[in-house]
Design an enzyme around this catalytic site. Structure first.
Site, PDB file in Angstrom:
ATOM      1  N   ASP A  80       0.854  -1.189   0.000  1.00  0.00           N
ATOM      2  CA  ASP A  80       0.000   0.000   0.000  1.00  0.00           C
ATOM      3  C   ASP A  80       0.891   1.241   0.000  1.00  0.00           C
ATOM      4  O   ASP A  80       2.067   1.173   0.353  1.00  0.00           O
ATOM      5  CB  ASP A  80      -0.957   0.001   1.206  1.00  0.00           C
ATOM      6  CG  ASP A  80      -0.239  -0.003   2.548  1.00  0.00           C
ATOM      7  OD1 ASP A  80       0.750  -0.753   2.687  1.00  0.00           O
ATOM      8  OD2 ASP A  80      -0.643   0.746   3.453  1.00  0.00           O
ATOM      9  N   GLU A 145      -0.109  -0.969   5.676  1.00  0.00           N
ATOM     10  CA  GLU A 145       0.946  -0.497   6.579  1.00  0.00           C
ATOM     11  C   GLU A 145       0.805   0.987   6.869  1.00  0.00           C
ATOM     12  O   GLU A 145       1.043   1.440   7.988  1.00  0.00           O
ATOM     13  CB  GLU A 145       2.322  -0.782   5.966  1.00  0.00           C
ATOM     14  CG  GLU A 145       3.490  -0.621   6.937  1.00  0.00           C
ATOM     15  CD  GLU A 145       4.063   0.782   7.042  1.00  0.00           C
ATOM     16  OE1 GLU A 145       4.806   1.047   7.986  1.00  0.00           O
ATOM     17  OE2 GLU A 145       3.749   1.638   6.166  1.00  0.00           O
TER      18      GLU A 145
HETATM   19 ZN   LIG Z   1       6.652   2.113   4.117  1.00  0.00          ZN
END
Ligand SMILES: [Zn+2]
Length: 436
Positions: A80, A145
């Site tokens: 992501d 994340e």
């Molecule tokens: Zn990162």
């Protein structure tokens, strides 16, 4: 060992492909990207599983086991990214264009580049018939994340600990070369700071704003607090990582204030990045008071992003806050989001492997441990598996730390192709060296 030119080409093409999947989080939407990587790894002989906490956002776990016991080496990454506004960019952030020897796009540094290098290295090794002689090579590619890993690493480590367990983890957070005087150094991220965001509130008494002394203004009581927090300086404290960092710089750290001043005088760019490793930082970012322009506010709230050195908790944070803004100032302090940071030991076989690689690729350069001022997925692995050593290392030689740092989460994010080749060589080397 895969041929270096081939490895660089594979990594470059894979990164271009990965950038073209729009995985801006929120919402993330990582499924297509993860399926693409899963097919690639499966085709090379890996056992692959996609594990999702929520629909459409699977994490990837790929394994290449051996028949004998040995360490599990995990190459970790997330797919992501944060958002991007094309209006600010020279090349479209989802183009994966090649220009000036670089691949351009959101994720080119954070961290589709590293994912591409890890996967390309693993696939190239497996395709040419390499298998671990002992232990296991694992790739864990996470989602989510950038917004806290609730559906990514945090979830994987708590719900699928048996599947993602590892002895050695290589993740993001370090590896760009930087200079200090005559020295060339590569940072290895061995620790992550904790997050202790807090709200500082003041109170007064409401009244009509046209008669200033009829009430007690809660907002103006913030002036000394803001003054105290201005400048962004920390009270330096000894801990293993910054002590080792000063040693690598060749600076005597017995007096931390003097040591920091010396670095500041030699190269302020290094001081700016080093200072947050030395202690608690408190950065005021949001303030709110009256809802009406003509009402003296009875309450004001200041929100502060506070980062605390690894393994230290609320008590330590509070002590530093009080010494910065005063304990008896009539303030009310409450913590919101809190996460304790953690660390891995500095002297390990993994550090030796990194040191050896740097010595071969950049003779004369050295390696230094660093603390990440923010935090990464490494934190969840260290917390779940107490013996696991997790480092951040994505070697970059063509683009240094000072050039790369502002591009992360910024416009015109890009990575030199030669650094993609360098990183892929490192991951391939490391697998061969560790799992022999
Ligand atoms: Zn990162």
């Amino acid at each position: 060992m895969p041929e270096p030119g081939d490895l660089e080409r594979r990594t470059t093409e894979l990164l271009q492909r990965l950038i073209r999947f729009n995985t801006v989080n929120p919402p993330g939407n990582e499924e297509e990207c993860q399926t693409y990587l899963a097919d690639l790894l499966r085709g090379a002989g890996f056992e692959v599983e996609l594990l999702a906490a929520i629909e459409g956002r699977p994490n990837l776990v790929a394994r290449l086991p051996s028949r004998s016991d040995g360490p599990v080496l995990c190459l970790l990454g997330h797919v992501d990214t944060v958002l991007a506004d094309p209006a600010d960019w020279t090349h479209d952030p989802w183009s994966g264009d090649i220009a000036n020897g670089c691949v351009w796009g959101r994720g080119a540094l954070d961290m589709k580049s590293q994912v591409a290098a890890e996967v390309a290295a693993a696939v190239a090794l497996a395709e040419e018939g390499w298998r671990p002689q002992s232990g296991e090579l694992k790739l864990v590619i996470t989602v989510d994340e950038e917004t806290g890993a609730e559906h990514g690493a945090q979830w994987l480590c708590s719900q699928h600990g048996d599947k993602v367990h590892a002895d050695l983890v290589v993740n993001e957070g370090g590896g760009e070369v930087f200079t200090y005087g005559e020295k060339r150094l590569y940072g290895v991220c061995v620790a992550e700071k904790g997050v202790f965001r807090f709200t500082l509130a003041t109170s007064g008494r409401a009244g009509h704003a046209s008669i200033p002394r009829i009430g007690v203004n809660a907002l103006t009581k913030m002036a000394p607090v803001l003054e105290a927090l201005a400048g962004g300086r920390v009270t330096p404290e000894h801990s293993p990582e910054p002590d080792a960092f000063f040693e690598a710089l060749g600076v005597d750290a017995s007096d931390l204030d003097a040591a920091l001043a010396e670095v500041e005088a030699t190269d302020p760019r290094v001081a700016v990045l080093l200072e947050p490793m030395l202690g608690v930082t408190m950065t005021p970012t949001m303030i709110a008071a009256s809802q009406k322009i003509n009402v003296i506010p009875a309450r004001a709230e200041l929100r502060v992003d506070c980062r605390v050195p690894p393994e230290l908790g609320e008590e330590h944070a509070l002590e530093r806050i009080h010494s910065a803004v005063g304990a008896g100032g009539g303030y009310d302090i409450s913590f919101g989001e809190t996460v304790v940071g953690n660390r891995s030991p500095i002297d390990t076989p993994l550090m030796e492997s990194i040191r050896g690689f740097v010595a071969r690729e950049d003779p004369g350069a050295a390696v230094t441990p660093v603390v990440l001022p923010g935090f990464s997925d490494s934190r969840w692995f260290r917390a779940a598996f107490p013996d696991c050593v997790s480092y951040g290392f994505f070697p970059q030689k063509a683009m240094d730390l000072f050039e790369a740092a502002p591009l992360v989460h910024g416009a015109d994010e890009r990575v030199p192709i030669s650094d993609l080749g360098l990183a892929a060589r490192f991951y391939a080397n490391l697998a061969e060296e560790t799992l022999r």
